[in-house]
Design a protein around this motif. Structure first.
Motif, short mmCIF file in Angstrom:
data_model
loop_
_atom_site.label_atom_id
_atom_site.label_comp_id
_atom_site.label_asym_id
_atom_site.label_seq_id
_atom_site.Cartn_x
_atom_site.Cartn_y
_atom_site.Cartn_z
N ALA A 103 -9.28 -2.74 -22.09
CA ALA A 103 -8.45 -3.08 -20.93
C ALA A 103 -8.33 -1.89 -19.98
CB ALA A 103 -7.07 -3.55 -21.39
N THR A 104 -9.46 -1.49 -19.39
CA THR A 104 -9.48 -0.36 -18.44
C THR A 104 -8.61 0.79 -18.96
OG1 THR A 104 -7.70 -1.31 -17.03
CG2 THR A 104 -9.97 -1.83 -16.45
N TYR A 105 -8.81 1.10 -20.24
CA TYR A 105 -7.90 1.95 -21.00
C TYR A 105 -8.50 3.36 -21.11
CZ TYR A 105 -4.47 2.41 -24.90
OH TYR A 105 -3.41 2.74 -25.71
N GLY A 124 3.12 3.27 -17.25
CA GLY A 124 2.31 3.48 -18.44
C GLY A 124 0.84 3.74 -18.16
N TYR A 153 -1.26 -4.49 -11.65
CA TYR A 153 -1.85 -4.13 -10.37
C TYR A 153 -1.91 -5.31 -9.41
CZ TYR A 153 -2.94 0.06 -12.94
OH TYR A 153 -2.82 1.21 -13.71
N1 GLU Z 1 -7.49 3.59 -16.56
C1 GLU Z 1 -6.12 3.87 -16.25
C2 GLU Z 1 -5.24 3.82 -17.49
O1 GLU Z 1 -5.71 3.59 -18.54
C3 GLU Z 1 -5.56 2.94 -15.17
C4 GLU Z 1 -5.86 1.49 -15.38
C5 GLU Z 1 -4.87 0.77 -16.29
O2 GLU Z 1 -3.66 1.01 -16.20
O3 GLU Z 1 -5.32 -0.06 -17.06
O4 GLU Z 1 -4.06 4.03 -17.42
#
Ligand code: GLU
Length: 248
Positions: A74-76, A124, A146
């Motif tokens: 999850a874009t983590y 977070g 977002y």
């Molecule tokens: N990649 C960044 C993060 O993990 C921003 C994107 C998000 O919040 O999923 O915090």
């Protein structure tokens, strides 16, 4: 009776990030969905055996450590602070933090031009943390997702939205936002996306890392990037595909 491997696996993704993790009715699409499906396949699970669970940015560490999900794509971003609570396999993509502004805005050209402006981000996230740490003069407003920030940007409740360029380009190319918003296009961080999993589960982490390596080497990674991020015109920066090797 239960058949071998018939059990469902719970996988955390975003539900509102086009090109990465998007839920539309009972359909799930995006690079993170494809990466997760590939990993699950290597674990012997069919797509039908995946139960998709929404993992918002602020919930991810807790949802992993409490066992609500087996893993998260999850874009983590892989960070040392998060590694205190979870482990990561990866990276499988390198993105960068950027800004989304209204299409007619010429005043915001980078984070240093945001003093006194209302900037939306998500609690977070590394995106919000970066602003707090480096640009304290900015009026930072945190939401849960977002997609809420993009809506606030278009309705002029905020002046800009900050997170990864990969995420922002997905919103900018959505029909409902096309022509209304633009990505500034000057990434100012490196975000190394990892697969989050239970801290210290090295056997599982190695399995996931092997799956990521296979996904890159058999061409599936490039296909998934082109299919999911291509429509928004997003081209991963130099250094992609990364060599997935971290298991920490
Ligand atoms: N990649 C960044 C993060 O993990 C921003 C994107 C998000 O919040 O999923 O915090």
């Amino acid at each position: 009776g239960a058949s071998a491997g018939g059990e469902k696996i719970k996988v955390g993704i975003k539900f509102d990030q086009p090109g990465l993790g998007l839920k539309q009715g009972d359909k799930y699409t995006g690079l993170d969905v494809d990466v997760a499906t590939y990993i699950a396949g290597k674990l012997g699970k069919t797509p039908a055996q995946i139960e998709w669970v929404q993992t918002q940015s602020a919930q991810r560490e807790d949802m992993i450590s409490s066992g609500q999900v087996k893993f998260i794509v999850a874009t983590y971003s892989i960070t040392d602070a998060r590694k205190a609570k979870v482990s990561f396999a990866g990276p499988y993509l390198i993105a960068g933090q950027d800004l989304l502004v209204r299409a007619d805005d010429t005043s915001i050209t980078g984070p240093e031009t945001l003093a006194g402006k209302k900037l939306c981000s998500v609690a977070g996230s590394t995106s919000a943390q970066k602003i707090k740490d480096k640009y304290p003069a900015v009026d930072l407003q945190n939401m849960s997702t977002y997609s809420e920030c993009v809506a606030a940007l278009v309705s002029k409740g905020v002046d800009a939205l900050t997170t990864d360029d990969s995420i922002l380009s997905g919103y900018a190319s959505q029909d409902q936002y096309k022509g209304k918003v633009k990505v500034v296009g000057k990434p100012f961080t490196q975000e190394r996306y990892g697969v989050g999993l239970k801290k210290g589960d090295t056997a599982f982490c190695t399995q996931v890392t092997d799956a990521l390596k296979a996904m890159v080497s058999d061409g599936s990674w490039q296909k998934a990037v082109d299919a999911n991020l291509g429509p928004a015109g997003y081209k991963p920066q130099t250094g992609n595909p990364p060599a997935p090797d971290a298991c920490a």
